[in-house]
Design a protein around this motif. Structure first.
Motif, PDB file in Angstrom:
ATOM      1  N   THR A   1       0.726  -1.312  -0.017  1.00 43.07           N
ATOM      2  CA  THR A   1       0.070  -0.048   0.092  1.00 43.07           C
ATOM      3  C   THR A   1       1.032   1.051   0.149  1.00 43.07           C
ATOM      4  OG1 THR A   1      -1.986  -1.166   1.036  1.00 43.07           O
ATOM      5  CG2 THR A   1      -1.550   1.314   1.209  1.00 43.07           C
ATOM      6  N   SER A   2       1.936   1.218   0.958  1.00 37.96           N
ATOM      7  CA  SER A   2       2.748   2.695   1.086  1.00 37.96           C
ATOM      8  C   SER A   2       3.303   3.121  -0.447  1.00 37.96           C
ATOM      9  CB  SER A   2       3.369   2.796   2.390  1.00 37.96           C
ATOM     10  OG  SER A   2       4.511   1.916   2.316  1.00 37.96           O
ATOM     11  N   TRP A   3       4.014   1.610  -0.887  1.00 39.71           N
ATOM     12  CA  TRP A   3       4.650   1.672  -2.225  1.00 39.71           C
ATOM     13  C   TRP A   3       3.790   2.208  -3.201  1.00 39.71           C
ATOM     14  CZ3 TRP A   3       3.577  -1.474  -6.346  1.00 39.71           C
ATOM     15  CH2 TRP A   3       4.514  -1.275  -7.273  1.00 39.71           C
ATOM     16  N   ALA A   4       2.487   1.789  -3.272  1.00 43.27           N
ATOM     17  CA  ALA A   4       1.666   1.959  -4.253  1.00 43.27           C
ATOM     18  C   ALA A   4       1.345   3.549  -4.058  1.00 43.27           C
ATOM     19  CB  ALA A   4       0.430   1.155  -4.288  1.00 43.27           C
ATOM     20  N   ASN A   5       1.007   3.944  -3.146  1.00 46.29           N
ATOM     21  CA  ASN A   5       0.803   5.349  -2.940  1.00 46.29           C
ATOM     22  C   ASN A   5       1.673   6.338  -3.088  1.00 46.29           C
ATOM     23  OD1 ASN A   5      -2.013   4.747  -1.767  1.00 46.29           O
ATOM     24  ND2 ASN A   5      -1.342   4.928   0.283  1.00 46.29           N
ATOM     25  N   GLU A   6       2.726   5.972  -3.030  1.00 42.96           N
ATOM     26  CA  GLU A   6       4.090   6.603  -3.229  1.00 42.96           C
ATOM     27  C   GLU A   6       4.186   6.940  -4.810  1.00 42.96           C
ATOM     28  OE1 GLU A   6       8.908   6.570  -2.912  1.00 42.96           O
ATOM     29  OE2 GLU A   6       7.802   5.282  -1.850  1.00 42.96           O
TER      30      GLU A   6
ATOM     31  N   ASN B   1       3.861  -2.494 -18.641  1.00 40.26           N
ATOM     32  CA  ASN B   1       4.815  -3.695 -19.472  1.00 40.26           C
ATOM     33  C   ASN B   1       6.170  -3.613 -18.810  1.00 40.26           C
ATOM     34  OD1 ASN B   1       2.381  -4.122 -20.714  1.00 40.26           O
ATOM     35  ND2 ASN B   1       2.871  -3.066 -22.687  1.00 40.26           N
ATOM     36  N   ARG B   2       6.763  -2.703 -18.597  1.00 43.35           N
ATOM     37  CA  ARG B   2       7.946  -2.688 -17.940  1.00 43.35           C
ATOM     38  C   ARG B   2       8.049  -3.406 -16.529  1.00 43.35           C
ATOM     39  NH1 ARG B   2      10.579   0.907 -14.990  1.00 43.35           N
ATOM     40  NH2 ARG B   2       9.125   2.703 -15.168  1.00 43.35           N
ATOM     41  N   PHE B   3       6.755  -3.258 -15.704  1.00 48.33           N
ATOM     42  CA  PHE B   3       6.808  -4.217 -14.605  1.00 48.33           C
ATOM     43  C   PHE B   3       6.632  -5.605 -14.871  1.00 48.33           C
ATOM     44  CE2 PHE B   3       3.977  -6.158 -11.429  1.00 48.33           C
ATOM     45  CZ  PHE B   3       4.660  -5.663 -10.371  1.00 48.33           C
ATOM     46  N   ILE B   4       5.717  -5.821 -15.923  1.00 47.17           N
ATOM     47  CA  ILE B   4       5.652  -7.364 -16.186  1.00 47.17           C
ATOM     48  C   ILE B   4       6.990  -8.101 -16.412  1.00 47.17           C
ATOM     49  CG2 ILE B   4       4.429  -8.983 -17.696  1.00 47.17           C
ATOM     50  CD1 ILE B   4       2.060  -7.338 -17.901  1.00 47.17           C
ATOM     51  N   ASN B   5       7.686  -7.307 -17.371  1.00 42.73           N
ATOM     52  CA  ASN B   5       9.015  -7.571 -17.848  1.00 42.73           C
ATOM     53  C   ASN B   5      10.268  -7.757 -16.708  1.00 42.73           C
ATOM     54  OD1 ASN B   5       8.275  -8.269 -20.368  1.00 42.73           O
ATOM     55  ND2 ASN B   5       8.688  -6.128 -20.986  1.00 42.73           N
ATOM     56  N   SER B   6       9.865  -6.816 -15.795  1.00 37.52           N
ATOM     57  CA  SER B   6      10.793  -6.808 -14.698  1.00 37.52           C
ATOM     58  C   SER B   6      10.743  -8.102 -13.803  1.00 37.52           C
ATOM     59  CB  SER B   6      10.954  -5.554 -14.063  1.00 37.52           C
ATOM     60  OG  SER B   6      11.497  -5.576 -12.785  1.00 37.52           O
ATOM     61  N   LEU B   7       9.437  -8.282 -13.422  1.00 34.23           N
ATOM     62  CA  LEU B   7       9.154  -9.398 -12.735  1.00 34.23           C
ATOM     63  C   LEU B   7       9.565 -10.808 -12.967  1.00 34.23           C
ATOM     64  CD1 LEU B   7       7.800  -6.948 -10.741  1.00 34.23           C
ATOM     65  CD2 LEU B   7       6.491  -9.013  -9.819  1.00 34.23           C
ATOM     66  N   LYS B   8       9.336 -10.758 -14.655  1.00 31.94           N
ATOM     67  CA  LYS B   8       9.491 -11.991 -15.161  1.00 31.94           C
ATOM     68  C   LYS B   8      11.021 -12.333 -15.058  1.00 31.94           C
ATOM     69  CE  LYS B   8       8.637 -13.803 -19.835  1.00 31.94           C
ATOM     70  NZ  LYS B   8       8.395 -13.178 -21.061  1.00 31.94           N
TER      71      LYS B   8
ATOM     72  N   THR C   1      10.395  -8.147  -4.489  1.00 34.88           N
ATOM     73  CA  THR C   1      10.862  -7.718  -5.888  1.00 34.88           C
ATOM     74  C   THR C   1      10.038  -6.678  -6.191  1.00 34.88           C
ATOM     75  OG1 THR C   1      11.115 -10.215  -6.040  1.00 34.88           O
ATOM     76  CG2 THR C   1      11.061  -8.650  -8.273  1.00 34.88           C
ATOM     77  N   ILE C   2       8.779  -6.567  -5.845  1.00 36.26           N
ATOM     78  CA  ILE C   2       7.654  -5.470  -6.421  1.00 36.26           C
ATOM     79  C   ILE C   2       8.407  -4.107  -5.693  1.00 36.26           C
ATOM     80  CG2 ILE C   2       5.888  -4.375  -6.261  1.00 36.26           C
ATOM     81  CD1 ILE C   2       4.470  -7.308  -6.512  1.00 36.26           C
ATOM     82  N   LEU C   3       8.755  -4.227  -4.677  1.00 40.58           N
ATOM     83  CA  LEU C   3       9.059  -2.821  -3.774  1.00 40.58           C
ATOM     84  C   LEU C   3      10.350  -2.407  -4.469  1.00 40.58           C
ATOM     85  CD1 LEU C   3       8.378  -3.812  -0.295  1.00 40.58           C
ATOM     86  CD2 LEU C   3       6.949  -2.466  -1.979  1.00 40.58           C
ATOM     87  N   GLU C   4      11.289  -3.064  -5.240  1.00 42.70           N
ATOM     88  CA  GLU C   4      12.507  -2.568  -5.831  1.00 42.70           C
ATOM     89  C   GLU C   4      12.050  -1.886  -7.052  1.00 42.70           C
ATOM     90  OE1 GLU C   4      14.896  -5.921  -6.157  1.00 42.70           O
ATOM     91  OE2 GLU C   4      15.234  -6.091  -3.908  1.00 42.70           O
ATOM     92  N   PHE C   5      10.951  -2.311  -7.678  1.00 41.74           N
ATOM     93  CA  PHE C   5      10.498  -1.483  -8.838  1.00 41.74           C
ATOM     94  C   PHE C   5      10.333  -0.145  -8.826  1.00 41.74           C
ATOM     95  CE2 PHE C   5       7.617  -0.634 -12.248  1.00 41.74           C
ATOM     96  CZ  PHE C   5       8.154  -0.943 -13.505  1.00 41.74           C
ATOM     97  N   LYS C   6      11.002   0.897  -9.621  1.00 36.76           N
ATOM     98  CA  LYS C   6      10.617   2.127  -9.690  1.00 36.76           C
ATOM     99  C   LYS C   6       9.750   2.377 -10.801  1.00 36.76           C
ATOM    100  CE  LYS C   6      13.309   3.299  -6.236  1.00 36.76           C
ATOM    101  NZ  LYS C   6      12.816   1.856  -5.213  1.00 36.76           N
ATOM    102  N   PRO C   7       8.524   2.648 -10.520  1.00 34.61           N
ATOM    103  CA  PRO C   7       7.565   2.874 -11.741  1.00 34.61           C
ATOM    104  C   PRO C   7       7.953   4.623 -12.495  1.00 34.61           C
ATOM    105  CG  PRO C   7       6.426   2.362  -9.629  1.00 34.61           C
ATOM    106  CD  PRO C   7       7.655   2.607  -9.452  1.00 34.61           C
TER     107      PRO C   7
END
Ligand SMILES: *Cc1c(COP(=O)(O)O)cnc(C)c1O
Length: 385
Positions: free
Chosen positions: A279-284, A314-321, A379-385
């Motif tokens: 939640t806090s990552w998403a809000n940020e 799509n960058r997120f999907i590839n990054s997690l992949k 892994t998600i928390l390391e992703f910078k949108p």
């Protein structure tokens, strides 16, 4: 080269343990075609648990939707109000009967149909509204049922994702999704919460539909009444098709239904873990997480996130992949589909398009381990949108 720590699929069908025993029992009892004891047990179990007046198992939710269209006598020129952000079968079942689909946009807060945009789409040709409880989150059924009453329309709930989901009315009374509309449809496809490989169910809350529903279910014959010794021969009575699953499928499903609480508890744990830690990552970063309105419970069918746009998604999907985690997007707006875009015309449905382009779903299945779950979140928390 670094070795991947995990290989986490988006979904993995969960076996409750009793499935093969019940299938073996069905086989050795000598009745493996449809409408035997396991079918009856599943139907009773769901009717009692969820307060759906009558249930008929089908081979898919798609089939249940087709049965609904037959039951409502949908014909050429009829109009059906359907969200654009849904699976093709929600619309296709009615198009098969010659209906015109009038697509309604999603809400800003969640992909469900925007109940406040329905009334302006109703015409003298409108016959039904088909709310889809996306991710098992309830549509605003009070408003939808009121509109249906006002304009004399039918409501078919596409509850494919909504098993064990509830709507809370303004008096805070809980009603199971699928028990509210005149008809409702469920899916037990292997991607849903409760599964039988392929499988589905028609819920019938309007008792007047029951007799004809049984006939449509059994290839247009009155075989169901015949097998109860209510008639001395069975014959062709109406339109119909082969909508009923075999007892092998029903036996599998029964093993799942017995463990529904256990399944739901684990799925809710996973969903809540995602929600708590993201939640806090998403809000940020301005990422939209699932919204559970006051009038809905959460059956933890899907944990989704909506990014700012398609490029980031799509960058997120590839990054997690690349970390061994499979995440996937979902529906493409039906009003822009190759099959229907010309018939739809150019009325814009911006929210449906936004969910098509920017929504992603995280792995959510019973056998996801706590270590895997933790790894996904890290892994998600390391992703910078
Ligand atoms: C899964 C799904 C269907 C189709 O279910 P099947 O059992 O595969 O036919 C229909 N509508 C919605 C909203 C779904 O999620």
């Amino acid at each position: 080269m670094t070795l991947k720590k995990y290989s986490i699929p988006f979904n993995k069908p969960h076996l409750c343990g009793q499935e093969s025993e019940y299938i073996l029992d069905a086989v050795s009892s000598g009745h493996i075609s449809g409408n035997g004891k396991y079918t009856a047990w599943c139907q009773k179990n769901i009717e009692n648990r969820f307060g759906i007046s009558n249930c008929l198992l089908t081979t898919s939710c798609t089939d249940a939707l087709e049965m609904a269209a037959l039951l409502l006598n949908i014909k050429e020129g009829d109009e059906i109000i359907v969200p654009s952000y849904t699976f093709v079968s929600t619309a296709n079942a009615f198009v098969l009967r010659g209906a015109k689909i009038v697509f309604v946009d999603s809400k800003l807060e969640c992909p469900n149909m925007d109940e406040d945009q329905i009334e302006q789409l109703i015409t003298p040709r409108t016959r039904a509204i088909v709310p889809v409880h996306y991710a098992g989150i309830a549509c605003q059924m009070e408003k939808i049922m009121d509109l249906a009453k006002k304009y004399n329309l039918y409501v078919v709930e596409d509850a494919a994702q909504a098993v064990n989901g509830y709507f809370k009315d303004s008096n805070d009374k809980r009603k199971a999704l699928g028990s509210i509309g005149h008809l409702s449809t469920f899916s037990f496809h292997e991607t849903k919460n409760i599964i039988s490989g392929e499988g589905g169910m028609l819920g019938i809350n309007e008792i007047d539909f029951l007799q004809r529903a049984e006939i449509i279910w059994e290839k247009g014959t009155n075989r169901s009444a015949f097998s109860r010794n209510e008639v001395s021969k069975y014959e062709w009575k109406d339109l119909g098709s082969s909508f009923l699953p075999s007892e092998i499928t029903a036996a599998f499903l029964f093993a799942q239904l017995e463990k529904i609480e256990n399944i739901q508890n684990r799925r809710n744990e996973i969903w809540n873990y995602y929600h708590l830690h993201l939640t806090s990552w998403a809000n940020e970063y301005g990422i939209q997480l699932p919204h559970i309105p006051k009038y809905s419970t959460n059956n933890a069918h899907i944990f989704y996130m909506v990014f700012q746009n398609q490029v980031v998604r799509n960058r997120f999907i590839n990054s997690l992949k690349s970390s061994g985690i499979s995440t996937i997007f979902h529906y493409l707006s039906l009003h822009r589909s190759p099959y229907y875009s010309k018939k739809h015309g150019d009325r814009k449905l911006p929210q449906s398009d936004r969910y098509s382009e920017s929504l992603v779903r995280l792995p959510l299945f019973y056998d996801l381990t706590s270590a895997e779950l933790q790894f996904i979140v890290e892994t998600i928390l390391e992703f910078k949108p």
